[in-house]
Each structure stands twice: as C-alpha cells, then as structure tokens.
Design a protein around this motif. Structure first.
Motif, PDB file in Angstrom:
ATOM      1  N   GLU B 125     -12.261 -39.330  20.245  1.00 41.39           N
ATOM      2  CA  GLU B 125     -12.081 -38.528  19.025  1.00 41.39           C
ATOM      3  C   GLU B 125     -13.372 -38.437  18.220  1.00 41.39           C
ATOM      4  OE1 GLU B 125      -8.785 -36.646  19.126  1.00 41.39           O
ATOM      5  OE2 GLU B 125      -9.960 -36.733  17.283  1.00 41.39           O
ATOM      6  N   ARG B 126     -14.034 -39.563  18.079  1.00 40.24           N
ATOM      7  CA  ARG B 126     -15.226 -39.578  17.244  1.00 40.24           C
ATOM      8  C   ARG B 126     -16.321 -38.711  17.859  1.00 40.24           C
ATOM      9  NH1 ARG B 126     -19.554 -42.402  17.574  1.00 40.24           N
ATOM     10  NH2 ARG B 126     -20.961 -42.340  15.802  1.00 40.24           N
ATOM     11  N   GLY B 127     -16.429 -38.794  19.183  1.00 38.33           N
ATOM     12  CA  GLY B 127     -17.422 -37.960  19.850  1.00 38.33           C
ATOM     13  C   GLY B 127     -17.147 -36.485  19.629  1.00 38.33           C
ATOM     14  N   LYS B 128     -15.855 -36.130  19.658  1.00 39.02           N
ATOM     15  CA  LYS B 128     -15.513 -34.723  19.456  1.00 39.02           C
ATOM     16  C   LYS B 128     -15.910 -34.269  18.062  1.00 39.02           C
ATOM     17  CE  LYS B 128     -11.622 -34.452  22.314  1.00 39.02           C
ATOM     18  NZ  LYS B 128     -10.238 -34.579  22.409  1.00 39.02           N
ATOM     19  N   GLU B 129     -15.557 -35.083  17.067  1.00 36.27           N
ATOM     20  CA  GLU B 129     -15.868 -34.667  15.697  1.00 36.27           C
ATOM     21  C   GLU B 129     -17.364 -34.540  15.497  1.00 36.27           C
ATOM     22  OE1 GLU B 129     -12.118 -37.059  13.830  1.00 36.27           O
ATOM     23  OE2 GLU B 129     -14.173 -37.552  13.202  1.00 36.27           O
ATOM     24  N   VAL B 130     -18.081 -35.534  16.011  1.00 33.68           N
ATOM     25  CA  VAL B 130     -19.528 -35.517  15.821  1.00 33.68           C
ATOM     26  C   VAL B 130     -20.143 -34.290  16.473  1.00 33.68           C
ATOM     27  CG1 VAL B 130     -21.620 -36.678  16.594  1.00 33.68           C
ATOM     28  CG2 VAL B 130     -19.824 -37.979  15.512  1.00 33.68           C
ATOM     29  N   ALA B 131     -19.701 -34.001  17.704  1.00 30.91           N
ATOM     30  CA  ALA B 131     -20.298 -32.877  18.424  1.00 30.91           C
ATOM     31  C   ALA B 131     -20.000 -31.562  17.724  1.00 30.91           C
ATOM     32  CB  ALA B 131     -19.775 -32.843  19.864  1.00 30.91           C
ATOM     33  N   LEU B 132     -18.734 -31.391  17.331  1.00 26.54           N
ATOM     34  CA  LEU B 132     -18.388 -30.099  16.739  1.00 26.54           C
ATOM     35  C   LEU B 132     -19.038 -29.916  15.372  1.00 26.54           C
ATOM     36  CD1 LEU B 132     -16.800 -27.898  17.932  1.00 26.54           C
ATOM     37  CD2 LEU B 132     -14.957 -28.410  16.385  1.00 26.54           C
ATOM     38  N   SER B 133     -19.071 -30.971  14.578  1.00 26.25           N
ATOM     39  CA  SER B 133     -19.702 -30.815  13.260  1.00 26.25           C
ATOM     40  C   SER B 133     -21.200 -30.592  13.418  1.00 26.25           C
ATOM     41  CB  SER B 133     -19.413 -32.017  12.384  1.00 26.25           C
ATOM     42  OG  SER B 133     -19.968 -33.161  12.969  1.00 26.25           O
ATOM     43  N   GLY B 134     -21.800 -31.248  14.413  1.00 24.83           N
ATOM     44  CA  GLY B 134     -23.215 -31.017  14.646  1.00 24.83           C
ATOM     45  C   GLY B 134     -23.502 -29.582  15.027  1.00 24.83           C
ATOM     46  N   LEU B 135     -22.670 -29.031  15.899  1.00 30.89           N
ATOM     47  CA  LEU B 135     -22.875 -27.644  16.306  1.00 30.89           C
ATOM     48  C   LEU B 135     -22.694 -26.693  15.134  1.00 30.89           C
ATOM     49  CD1 LEU B 135     -21.253 -27.125  19.790  1.00 30.89           C
ATOM     50  CD2 LEU B 135     -23.602 -26.841  19.147  1.00 30.89           C
ATOM     51  N   LYS B 136     -21.656 -26.944  14.333  1.00 30.92           N
ATOM     52  CA  LYS B 136     -21.391 -26.024  13.211  1.00 30.92           C
ATOM     53  C   LYS B 136     -22.532 -26.074  12.202  1.00 30.92           C
ATOM     54  CE  LYS B 136     -16.499 -25.595  13.442  1.00 30.92           C
ATOM     55  NZ  LYS B 136     -15.194 -26.015  13.019  1.00 30.92           N
ATOM     56  N   SER B 137     -23.148 -27.238  12.057  1.00 33.41           N
ATOM     57  CA  SER B 137     -24.234 -27.304  11.093  1.00 33.41           C
ATOM     58  C   SER B 137     -25.470 -26.577  11.612  1.00 33.41           C
ATOM     59  CB  SER B 137     -24.568 -28.761  10.793  1.00 33.41           C
ATOM     60  OG  SER B 137     -25.221 -29.334  11.892  1.00 33.41           O
ATOM     61  N   LYS B 138     -25.568 -26.420  12.929  1.00 34.53           N
ATOM     62  CA  LYS B 138     -26.752 -25.760  13.482  1.00 34.53           C
ATOM     63  C   LYS B 138     -26.494 -24.322  13.840  1.00 34.53           C
ATOM     64  CE  LYS B 138     -29.497 -29.264  13.607  1.00 34.53           C
ATOM     65  NZ  LYS B 138     -30.453 -29.332  12.555  1.00 34.53           N
ATOM     66  N   ALA B 139     -25.465 -23.699  13.245  1.00 30.09           N
ATOM     67  CA  ALA B 139     -25.102 -22.342  13.658  1.00 30.09           C
ATOM     68  C   ALA B 139     -26.226 -21.359  13.353  1.00 30.09           C
ATOM     69  CB  ALA B 139     -23.818 -21.909  12.946  1.00 30.09           C
ATOM     70  N   LYS B 140     -26.888 -21.515  12.213  1.00 29.25           N
ATOM     71  CA  LYS B 140     -27.947 -20.556  11.864  1.00 29.25           C
ATOM     72  C   LYS B 140     -29.150 -20.731  12.776  1.00 29.25           C
ATOM     73  CE  LYS B 140     -26.832 -19.716   7.108  1.00 29.25           C
ATOM     74  NZ  LYS B 140     -27.231 -19.851   5.721  1.00 29.25           N
ATOM     75  N   TYR B 141     -29.447 -21.963  13.096  1.00 29.63           N
ATOM     76  CA  TYR B 141     -30.566 -22.212  13.998  1.00 29.63           C
ATOM     77  C   TYR B 141     -30.284 -21.595  15.359  1.00 29.63           C
ATOM     78  CZ  TYR B 141     -33.533 -24.838  17.158  1.00 29.63           C
ATOM     79  OH  TYR B 141     -34.403 -25.197  18.146  1.00 29.63           O
ATOM     80  N   VAL B 142     -29.032 -21.751  15.821  1.00 25.77           N
ATOM     81  CA  VAL B 142     -28.665 -21.192  17.125  1.00 25.77           C
ATOM     82  C   VAL B 142     -28.785 -19.676  17.090  1.00 25.77           C
ATOM     83  CG1 VAL B 142     -26.735 -20.879  18.692  1.00 25.77           C
ATOM     84  CG2 VAL B 142     -27.201 -23.104  17.757  1.00 25.77           C
ATOM     85  N   ARG B 143     -28.411 -19.080  15.945  1.00 27.87           N
ATOM     86  CA  ARG B 143     -28.506 -17.623  15.839  1.00 27.87           C
ATOM     87  C   ARG B 143     -29.950 -17.165  15.949  1.00 27.87           C
ATOM     88  NH1 ARG B 143     -26.503 -13.892  10.807  1.00 27.87           N
ATOM     89  NH2 ARG B 143     -26.752 -11.922  11.903  1.00 27.87           N
ATOM     90  N   GLY B 144     -30.859 -17.907  15.298  1.00 29.82           N
ATOM     91  CA  GLY B 144     -32.265 -17.540  15.385  1.00 29.82           C
ATOM     92  C   GLY B 144     -32.809 -17.674  16.800  1.00 29.82           C
ATOM     93  N   GLN B 145     -32.430 -18.771  17.453  1.00 32.38           N
ATOM     94  CA  GLN B 145     -32.910 -18.972  18.817  1.00 32.38           C
ATOM     95  C   GLN B 145     -32.376 -17.905  19.759  1.00 32.38           C
ATOM     96  OE1 GLN B 145     -34.928 -21.458  20.370  1.00 32.38           O
ATOM     97  NE2 GLN B 145     -35.587 -21.498  18.241  1.00 32.38           N
ATOM     98  N   LEU B 146     -31.124 -17.520  19.551  1.00 28.37           N
ATOM     99  CA  LEU B 146     -30.538 -16.487  20.406  1.00 28.37           C
ATOM    100  C   LEU B 146     -31.265 -15.169  20.222  1.00 28.37           C
ATOM    101  CD1 LEU B 146     -28.129 -16.440  22.324  1.00 28.37           C
ATOM    102  CD2 LEU B 146     -26.836 -15.364  20.539  1.00 28.37           C
ATOM    103  N   GLY B 147     -31.652 -14.889  18.971  1.00 31.04           N
ATOM    104  CA  GLY B 147     -32.388 -13.657  18.735  1.00 31.04           C
ATOM    105  C   GLY B 147     -33.734 -13.651  19.426  1.00 31.04           C
TER     106      GLY B 147
END
Lengths: 136, 230
Positions: B125-147
């Motif tokens: 459970e903890r791994g899931k929460e950590v991974a998903l919250s980490g991804l959500k916090s990096k959404a803007k960075y991911v958008r820039g990299q995708l561009g």
C-alpha cells in the motif's frame, strides 16, 4: 566465434543430456517489450531451465503484447519448474511493456516466493545512437 | 501550412464568408493540407464561425500509442521520475525494487488536448501511495518532457489515474484457482471415503451440498471469466 566449450559431465556422450536437477532457488527473467513478453527460468548461475513466451502460448499478432498473454506465458514457464521443486526465485525485469506487471502478479499467484525484484533494463552510458524518432 | 485551423482556445479572426460545407468555401489547398495533417474540419453554422479541429480516430490511436511508449521510456530512464516513484533510488538502492510502476493504458481525448494515463503499481500500500503521489507531483515536468520528445502542435495536459484492473483480475484468478484446487481435494476425499457414508451426519451433508453448488456456480463462471482479460 569459438565452438561451445565441452562441459565436464557430457564427455563421450552423444545424445541429449537429461538434466533433472533439483533447484530450490532460481532466477526468473522477464523480458517485456511492447509487442511480446518472454519469460525464462534459469538457475542462479544463469543456465536456462525452461522458457516460454506469449507467442509460444498461442497468441499471435497484437494479442501477444497484452497483459493476459504475459500472465499465461509466466504460468507456463513456471509450471515446468514448480514440479522440479523450486520454492524461491529472484525476478529480473527487462524492458517497458505491459508484461512486467502481469507476469509478476502471475508468478506471485503461483506460490513461488519472490525474494528480490530487480530491473535490469539495459541502459547505455550514452553509447550507440538510438533509432530515429517515429513521426506521428 | 494552413493558418486558420485553430482550437477554440485561441483567438481566431473570423472568416469573411459564412460557411456551410467546407468543400465549397475553403480553397482546395487548405482542405488537402488539413487532410494531410490527419485533421477533419468541423464548422458551426452559427454566427460564432469558430473552427474546431478534431483529429481522425486513427491518428488519435497512434498518438496514444506513441505517448505510451514515450512515457514508459521516461519512467525507465529519467532520473527525476525515478526519484519521484521510488524515493530509495536516491540512496542508491541499485535497482532492487520495492515497487514496480507500469503504464497500463493511455487515453487521449479526440482533440488531443487531455491525456489520461492509467498507472498500475505492483507492491504494498505504501509503495502505491508513494508512487502515485510522486507521479502526480511531477505532472508538469512530464508534460514539458513530452513536448520535447514528441512533435505535437499542442502538448496535451497529462492526468495520472491509478489502474486497479490488473490487480482485481489477479485477485479473481487467485480465488478461482483456490476453488479449483479445493474442489479437487473434495473430489478425492469423496472418492476415498465412499464406503463410510453412514458415518456422516446431516450437517455435513448440508455443508457439502452448499459448497458443491457454490463451486459449480463459480466453475461455470470461471470458464467465461478467462476471456475477460483478453
């Protein structure tokens, strides 16, 4: 390329060497690409015991890349080894793809104890030039 | 390149002619260019005269597939994302993972502006929460990299959603396997103890009947459920 180095046990024997070794601990390699998943079971040294892939399980074409195909491939590969008495295994995962998750879950369901899960995707330290970008 | 094909977010100088069908109004060159881009033009017959560009279905699928490839590659190679999903990678855990993150599906809206990424995490459970919250916090960075990696006119907004379907399917198959093995042991027991029927009480008979009917139901169900995951 040099020919295969003659192994100690098979000198003088012509036919196939039936290797029914009892391996309590092994390594499961999962290569999960976007179009296919290959599951190979080896011993700790790396000698292959059995393998299976989504293609050999009867799926063809785009269905090889699905997670369901990955889990049938993993189940197939493990079935041959569970009879040989493997209890613990280390898992090495290579590549992106849906097969990573699905095959891992299938291995855990089958009753084999997972000691470690490692990701061994080959990562160049900026070596060869990658293929050109796909245009969408 | 056609200049007047824009989405409704942008300012668009209104075309001078009221348009009913694009073949009669547009110069044929623009129509051809639009077709090359994989775009189909839609006109509104109102005074707003806005032009909305909707990509063709095949192109939407291709873009979705390409985004999935790029994001999976980013998850494997990008240092920033690795630290976001697995905090212990920063300590140098040497690829001994506690949780494994996979992108199971990518859905793109038909105007290529919003991308929903379904992420499946293998671990506790903890791994899931950590991974998903980490991804959500990096959404803007991911958008820039995708561009940077993909050549798109407008880089879409990325939303990460947790995908539980793989785990649910795995749980169902585990239960079905357990029931199948239980049924086998029950059958073996009934075969072995066929001569000692008179020792059974009525309650045992009721129990066995109850279990058998449930097993039969679930076995019937299991023969259909395997195709769910295909």
């Amino acid at each position: 390329m040099a020919k295969a180095i003659p192994k100690k046990g098979s000198r003088g024997r012509i036919g196939s060497r039936k290797s029914i070794r009892k391996i309590p601990k092994g390594v499961i390699h999962i290569q999960a690409s976007f179009n296919n998943t290959i599951v190979t079971v080896t011993d700790v040294r790396g000698r292959v015991v059995s393998w299976s892939s989504a293609g050999t399980c009867g799926f063809r074409g785009t269905r090889r890349g699905t997670p369901f195909a990955a889990q049938t491939a993993a189940a197939n590969a493990i079935r041959a080894v569970v009879d040989q008495g493997m209890q613990r295994a280390e898992v090495m995962i290579k590549g992106p793809g849906l097969g990573r998750d699905a095959a891992l879950r299938a291995i855990r369901r089958s009753g084999i104890l997972l000691t470690f899960v490692r990701d061994v995707t080959p990562m160049p330290h900026n070596g060869c030039r990658p293929p050109k970008k796909r245009r969408v | 390149m056609p200049q007047c094909i824009v989405t409704s977010n942008h300012y668009c100088p209104p075309p001078t002619i009221r348009c009913f069908s694009f073949t009669s109004v547009l110069p044929s060159s623009i129509g051809l260019e639009a077709a090359k881009l994989g775009c189909s033009l839609m006109y509104r017959r109102r005074s707003s005269r806005l032009v909305i560009c909707m990509a063709k279905e095949r192109r939407v699928k291709m873009v979705a597939k390409q985004i999935q490839r790029e994001l999976s590659d980013m998850l494997l190679t990008d240092q920033v994302l690795q630290y976001a999903i697995l905090p212990e990678a920063a300590l140098g855990a040497d690829r001994y993972l506690s949780s494994l993150t996979t992108i199971s599906d990518v859905e793109v809206s038909s105007d290529l502006q919003v991308v929903k990424v379904y992420v499946s995490v293998f671990g506790d459970e903890r791994g899931k929460e950590v991974a998903l919250s980490g991804l959500k916090s990096k959404a803007k960075y991911v958008r820039g990299q995708l561009g940077k990696r993909m050549k798109l006119r407008l880089t879409p907004e990325i939303r990460f959603i947790e995908d539980e379907s793989l785990e649910r399917g795995s749980r169902v198959i585990a239960i079905l396997d357990k029931i199948k093995s239980e049924k086998k042991t029950v059958e073996n027991q009934t075969v072995e103890s066929a001569d000692s029927i008179e020792d059974w009480d009525d309650e045992d008979d009721d129990d066995i009947i109850y279990v058998k009917s449930e097993l039969q139901l679930l076995l019937l169900f299991s023969s259909n459920s395997v195709t769910v995951f295909v």
